[in-house]
Design a protein around this motif. Structure first.
Motif, PDB file in Angstrom:
ATOM      1  N   UNK A  48      11.919  -0.182  -1.088  1.00  0.00           N
ATOM      2  CA  UNK A  48      11.685   0.693   0.066  1.00  0.00           C
ATOM      3  C   UNK A  48      10.186   1.025   0.157  1.00  0.00           C
ATOM      4  N   UNK A  49       9.496   0.424   1.121  1.00  0.00           N
ATOM      5  CA  UNK A  49       8.034   0.600   1.206  1.00  0.00           C
ATOM      6  C   UNK A  49       7.659   2.013   1.658  1.00  0.00           C
ATOM      7  N   UNK A  51       4.073   4.771   2.599  1.00  0.00           N
ATOM      8  CA  UNK A  51       2.744   4.739   3.230  1.00  0.00           C
ATOM      9  C   UNK A  51       1.710   4.120   2.277  1.00  0.00           C
ATOM     10  N   UNK A  52       1.847   4.406   0.973  1.00  0.00           N
ATOM     11  CA  UNK A  52       0.885   3.835   0.006  1.00  0.00           C
ATOM     12  C   UNK A  52       1.008   2.308  -0.024  1.00  0.00           C
ATOM     13  N   UNK A  53       2.234   1.808   0.124  1.00  0.00           N
ATOM     14  CA  UNK A  53       2.411   0.344   0.167  1.00  0.00           C
ATOM     15  C   UNK A  53       1.782  -0.236   1.434  1.00  0.00           C
ATOM     16  N   UNK A  54       1.862   0.533   2.525  1.00  0.00           N
ATOM     17  CA  UNK A  54       1.229   0.057   3.766  1.00  0.00           C
ATOM     18  C   UNK A  54      -0.275  -0.090   3.541  1.00  0.00           C
ATOM     19  N   UNK A  55      -0.878   0.887   2.870  1.00  0.00           N
ATOM     20  CA  UNK A  55      -2.321   0.798   2.607  1.00  0.00           C
ATOM     21  C   UNK A  55      -2.634  -0.392   1.704  1.00  0.00           C
ATOM     22  N   UNK A 220       6.195   6.519   8.578  1.00  0.00           N
ATOM     23  CA  UNK A 220       4.991   6.590   7.732  1.00  0.00           C
ATOM     24  C   UNK A 220       4.236   5.260   7.655  1.00  0.00           C
ATOM     25  N   UNK A 221       4.972   4.145   7.769  1.00  0.00           N
ATOM     26  CA  UNK A 221       4.309   2.829   7.706  1.00  0.00           C
ATOM     27  C   UNK A 221       3.432   2.644   8.949  1.00  0.00           C
ATOM     28  N   UNK A 226      -1.577   2.330  11.840  1.00  0.00           N
ATOM     29  CA  UNK A 226      -2.283   2.469  13.121  1.00  0.00           C
ATOM     30  C   UNK A 226      -3.425   3.489  13.045  1.00  0.00           C
ATOM     31  N   UNK A 227      -3.450   4.261  11.945  1.00  0.00           N
ATOM     32  CA  UNK A 227      -4.580   5.174  11.739  1.00  0.00           C
ATOM     33  C   UNK A 227      -5.693   4.498  10.942  1.00  0.00           C
ATOM     34  N   UNK A 228      -5.428   3.294  10.460  1.00  0.00           N
ATOM     35  CA  UNK A 228      -6.412   2.577   9.638  1.00  0.00           C
ATOM     36  C   UNK A 228      -7.203   1.634  10.553  1.00  0.00           C
TER      37      UNK A 228
END
Ligand code: NAP
Length: 485
Positions: A48-49, A51-55, A220-221, A226-228
């Motif tokens: 289960x990914x 937000x940290x995994x998204x980064x 969160x993903x 989209x904020x990066x």
């Protein structure tokens, strides 16, 4: 690497996240269930990914961007071609995996796996056709050089209804253009995307070019990505409601967006149509994928003089669809994806019947395990019925007869993805096509999807196109260079 054995699938299916070329458990270490819609049991669990995994995935994608963008187009084409060939060899596995996690009938799953693989072949051919332009400025003072570059790191978000094709329809052009990707598949159907991602990485893509983040918490993903500022592209397929939220999120960083959203396709039958061909087309347009398609015919407008005959013939064809587990013998209509979808279809049918509609066939939710709903034909449907304004996403065909206002009724919706029309007069077919407010029209055809054709909608059905050369352009930026030789 954690894998799972799924009944009928000959190879182990990856169930971890794919980040930077490695299969990982994810920063939170949590897993979520994937359910078999045929009986409601748990098939397996998937990482289960967060937000940290998204980064972490953005880091990996950004790191490989220079290498992927500089990779010779022919090499990107060869990788896609290899992926097409391996996917074609493994079609049965991919199809059965979709039967298991999505519920669709095996014939639908095989057709989707074939269609999905074709996006790799098509974009293998397109990767070497990224063109530019070189002209003289009208004043003669300088040259105008126009080239195209990858739009850079892309976030891809896909729905559950076509778990293979919606992923390859994005991966194909992204890779052809040289864009590293982060794919978030739907929580209901993450396995198919993971199995195809393995094919892509084995085909020779550098680590980080394809990252996959299954997650039970989508927001969160997308919010992190989209904020990066490094993420410059969002390619989304899903509902209009979620798409609207993602467009708002994309606004702050002015992210380039391609949106394939919901539909409410009208299916028009004129009195001069070949009635049997119209019924065959209606079966395809309505029941392909059990009605769980953005292209599904949602509303049937049939000219008065033939409406009863059309309804009887359609009811007889729909009534013959045997329902059950997608790969059981003779089954043509699998279960819907989850209970919420059955609830929605049931609500829409009850609403129409309470307003005066009659079910010629189906119309009753069955008892028992699994998420089945029978093929249903409704007649005498009132103009205000919810099933005419909302996307049904199930095997229900509401029929309305018309005398002269078919085009007005067809256009009376905020959606504009696709329309179908049957007529014996091609001239009329073309005239009506022009006045229909939608991105695609099938004239005397119940299926329009083709990797070589531009797929997409008008109005609230979306922005941009997938497939064809247009789909490649969605992943490219135009750069203009002025110079004096
Ligand atoms: P959905 O609910 O909009 O979900 C689509 C994807 O968006 C899923 O991966 C979902 O993740 C994700 N998502 C949901 N909320 C999100 C958020 N806040 N941030 C980021 N991602 C988010 O649509 P669906 O029910 O899966 O699919 C059916 C819809 O897709 C229908 O409306 C259909 O018409 C449309 N569709 C359109 C096309 C087209 O080409 N125009 C093709 C196929 C389907 P979770 O699964 O975790 O919720």
């Amino acid at each position: 690497m954690t894998t799972e054995t799924i009944a009928g699938v000959s190879r182990p299916v990856p169930t971890d996240l794919l980040i930077g070329g490695k299969w990982v458990a994810g920063s939170g270490g949590d897993r979520f269930d994937v359910t078999d819609p045929a009986d409601g049991t748990t098939l397996c669990t998937v990482a289960d990914a967060t937000a940290a995994d998204a980064t972490a995935a953005i880091d990996a994608a950004y790191a490989v961007l220079p290498e992927l963008a500089a990779m010779p187009p022919r090499r990107r084409a060869e990788i896609l071609r290899t992926a097409f060939e391996v996917m074609t060899e493994r079609l049965d596995d991919i199809a059965l995996l979709m039967v298991r996690e999505n519920g669709k009938a095996l014939a639908d799953a095989k057709a989707e796996a074939t269609y999905a693989a074709e996006f790799f072949r098509w974009y293998a051919e397109e990767a070497v056709r990224i063109d530019g332009n070189y002209t003289t400025a009208p004043a003669g003072t300088n040259k105008i050089l126009v080239t195209r570059q990858p739009v850079r790191v892309a976030l891809l978000i896909t729905p559950w209804n076509f778990p293979a094709a919606m992923a390859t329809r994005k991966w194909g052009p992204a890779i052809a253009a040289g864009c590293p990707t982060i794919l978030k598949p739907a929580a209901e159907t993450p396995l198919t995307a993971l199995l195809i991602a393995e094919i892509l990485t084995d085909a020779g893509l550098p680590a980080g070019a394809v990252n996959v983040l299954p997650s039970s918490k989508a927001a969160p993903i997308s919010e992190t990505a989209l904020a990066d500022f490094r993420v410059r592209k969002l390619s989304f397929t899903g509902s209009t409601k979620v798409g609207q939220g993602l467009l708002k999120l994309s606004a702050d960083n002015v992210v380039n967006t391609s949106m394939e959203l919901g539909g409410n396709a009208p299916f028009l039958v004129f009195a001069d149509a070949d009635l049997d061909a119209a019924v065959d087309g209606a079966m395809l347009a309505k029941l392909r994928n059990g009605g769980e398609a953005c292209t599904a015919a949602n509303r049937f407008y049939v000219e008065e003089s033939i409406a009863d005959r059309f309804a009887d013939k359609l009811a007889s064809a729909m009534g013959s669809m045997s329902m059950g587990r997608g790969d059981d013998d003779g089954v043509k209509l699998g279960p819907l994806v989850n209970e919420a979808t059955v609830d929605k279809v049931d609500r829409l049918v009850k609403d129409a019947i309470s307003g005066g509609a009659r079910a010629l066939v189906g119309g009753k939710r069955p008892d028992g395990a699994g998420f089945c709903y029978p093929a249903t034909v409704l007649v005498d449907v009132p103009e205000k019925a919810d099933c005419l304004t909302e996307e049904i996403f199930g095997p229900v065909a509401p029929i309305v007869s018309f005398s002269s206002e078919a085009v007005r009724q067809a256009n009376d919706t905020p959606y504009g993805l696709v329309a179908y029309l049957y007529t014996g007069d091609l001239g009329r077919g073309l005239r009506v096509s022009e006045s229909l407010e939608c991105g695609m029209v099938g004239i005397n055809r119940g299926v329009i999807s083709d990797p070589a054709a531009p797929f997409g909608g008008m109005k609230q059905s979306g922005i941009g196109r997938e497939g064809a050369h247009d789909g490649l352009l969605e992943f490219l930026e135009t750069k203009y260079v002025a110079f004096t030789p």
